[in-house]
Enzyme design. Structure first.
Site, mmCIF file in Angstrom:
data_model
loop_
_atom_site.group_PDB
_atom_site.id
_atom_site.type_symbol
_atom_site.label_atom_id
_atom_site.label_comp_id
_atom_site.label_asym_id
_atom_site.label_seq_id
_atom_site.Cartn_x
_atom_site.Cartn_y
_atom_site.Cartn_z
ATOM 1 N N GLY A 13 0.815 -1.209 0.000
ATOM 2 C CA GLY A 13 0.000 0.000 0.000
ATOM 3 C C GLY A 13 0.845 1.253 0.000
ATOM 4 O O GLY A 13 2.076 1.192 -0.143
ATOM 5 N N GLY A 51 -0.155 -1.631 6.224
ATOM 6 C CA GLY A 51 -1.249 -0.665 6.190
ATOM 7 C C GLY A 51 -2.581 -1.364 6.423
ATOM 8 O O GLY A 51 -2.633 -2.576 6.669
ATOM 9 N N ALA A 52 -3.671 -0.607 6.355
ATOM 10 C CA ALA A 52 -5.010 -1.186 6.507
ATOM 11 C C ALA A 52 -6.011 -0.262 5.830
ATOM 12 O O ALA A 52 -5.758 0.930 5.664
ATOM 13 C CB ALA A 52 -5.360 -1.350 7.975
ATOM 14 N N LYS A 95 -8.480 -5.461 5.134
ATOM 15 C CA LYS A 95 -7.313 -5.280 4.281
ATOM 16 C C LYS A 95 -7.612 -5.894 2.917
ATOM 17 O O LYS A 95 -8.563 -6.636 2.771
ATOM 18 C CB LYS A 95 -6.079 -5.937 4.913
ATOM 19 N N GLY A 132 -7.384 -3.787 -0.023
ATOM 20 C CA GLY A 132 -7.632 -2.715 -0.986
ATOM 21 C C GLY A 132 -6.675 -2.806 -2.165
ATOM 22 O O GLY A 132 -7.006 -2.428 -3.283
ATOM 23 N N GLY A 133 -5.497 -3.358 -1.911
ATOM 24 C CA GLY A 133 -4.502 -3.532 -2.974
ATOM 25 C C GLY A 133 -4.410 -4.979 -3.448
ATOM 26 O O GLY A 133 -3.471 -5.346 -4.148
ATOM 27 N N GLU A 176 -0.395 -10.846 2.906
ATOM 28 C CA GLU A 176 -0.373 -9.993 4.105
ATOM 29 C C GLU A 176 -0.785 -10.794 5.338
ATOM 30 O O GLU A 176 -0.188 -10.648 6.411
ATOM 31 C CB GLU A 176 -1.307 -8.791 3.926
HETATM 32 C C1 5RP Z 1 -3.349 -4.046 0.344
HETATM 33 C C2 5RP Z 1 -3.672 -3.540 1.694
HETATM 34 C C3 5RP Z 1 -3.099 -2.230 2.091
HETATM 35 O O1 5RP Z 1 -2.287 -2.383 3.195
HETATM 36 C C4 5RP Z 1 -4.243 -1.300 2.376
HETATM 37 O O2 5RP Z 1 -5.005 -1.189 1.197
HETATM 38 C C5 5RP Z 1 -3.777 0.079 2.842
HETATM 39 O O3 5RP Z 1 -3.196 0.810 1.830
HETATM 40 P P1 5RP Z 1 -2.815 2.341 1.997
HETATM 41 O O4 5RP Z 1 -1.646 2.409 2.943
HETATM 42 O O5 5RP Z 1 -2.449 2.770 0.592
HETATM 43 O O6 5RP Z 1 -4.016 3.051 2.506
HETATM 44 O O7 5RP Z 1 -4.346 -4.175 2.475
HETATM 45 O O8 5RP Z 1 -3.958 -5.278 0.103
#
Ligand code: 5RP
Length: 252
Positions: free
Chosen positions: A48, A104-105, A116, A118-119, A125
């Protein structure tokens, strides 16, 4: 002179970063200072846009410390980040016990449960979070919520084996009641998002009531055949750091 281990290269207040980026960096720097010690040799690096600041701070701890360390990535992005930062790269099959993982989260609730994925990196993870003796979350203030599903996430991210996606979607709609669960599409709807493991991602929203018991939501989704991993991390983190707009940090 070289910066000391607790002194940022650029003073946080003089940074040209946007307020959101500043808050991410603040959380990342404090988490590294509080949780990554000289005796920590195996370190998990999440994914992230907040994690690059984690690595930035680790690099500031100096070459001497980092030459004896191995860094384990949670996906393509963090692997590239480790390589481009001249840190030693390892994998979880060599190092199934990790000293500290920082990640991240998308949302973190009052009990440190989080969403988690989002990516699309939540399978790796979660493996690195489980492998770690200490698992720490870093994020900006937008991710700090009372209950999961209240911020801007499109639902619970679910990694599925591609050939089973329609069956899993049907189960989510009709058995688990997530009627708007949908396959995550790449930008411009060119096709489905594909994870680092070659799988698809479904985003499945659940009601506030259900999300008050994230473990139960996670368990029911995990039971569906074809599901590889669910982006709900229940009681896995020891602490979460959120950078605030005013330059303070909230610790949960
Ligand atoms: C990816 C994740 C990331 O940690 C989560 O999306 C947070 O990203 P960012 O630091 O860009 O807000 O879970 O799968």
């Amino acid at each position: 002179s070289m910066p000391g281990p607790t002194e940022p290269t650029t003073p946080l207040t003089m940074s040209k970063l946007s307020p959101i980026e500043q808050s991410k960096r603040l959380a990342a720097y404090i988490a590294v200072d509080k949780h990554i010690f000289p005796e920590h040799k195996i370190i998990g690096i999440g994914s992230g846009s907040t994690v690059p600041y984690v690595v930035e701070r680790i690099v500031q701890q100096g070459k001497e410390l980092n030459k004896d360390r191995v860094f384990i990535p949670t996906g393509f992005q963090s692997k590239e980040l480790i390589i481009s930062s001249n840190l030693n790269l390892g994998d979880v099959d060599q190092f199934p016990t990790i000293d500290v993982t920082i990640d991240g989260a998308d949302e973190v609730d009052l009990e440190l449960n989080c969403i988690k994925g989002g990516g699309a990196c939540h399978l790796r993870e979660k493996v690195l979070a489980e492998a770690a003796k200490t698992f720490i979350l870093v994020a900006d203030y937008r991710k700090n919520v009372e209950y999961l599903g209240t911020a801007f996430t499109p639902g619970v991210p679910i990694e599925v084996v591609p050939f089973a996606y329609a069956k899993v979607l049907q189960n989510l709609h009709h058995v688990l009641g997530s009627r708007t669960a949908a396959l995550r599409m790449a930008k411009a709807k060119a096709g489905p998002v594909v994870s680092d493991n070659g799988n698809f991602i479904i985003d499945a929203p659940f009601s506030r009531e259900e999300m008050m018991n994230p473990y139960s939501v996670m368990a029911r989704i995990k039971m569906l055949t074809g599901v590889v991993e669910v982006g709900l991390f229940c009681h896995m983190a020891q602490a979460a750091y959120f950078g605030n707009q005013d330059g303070s940090v909230t610790v949960k």
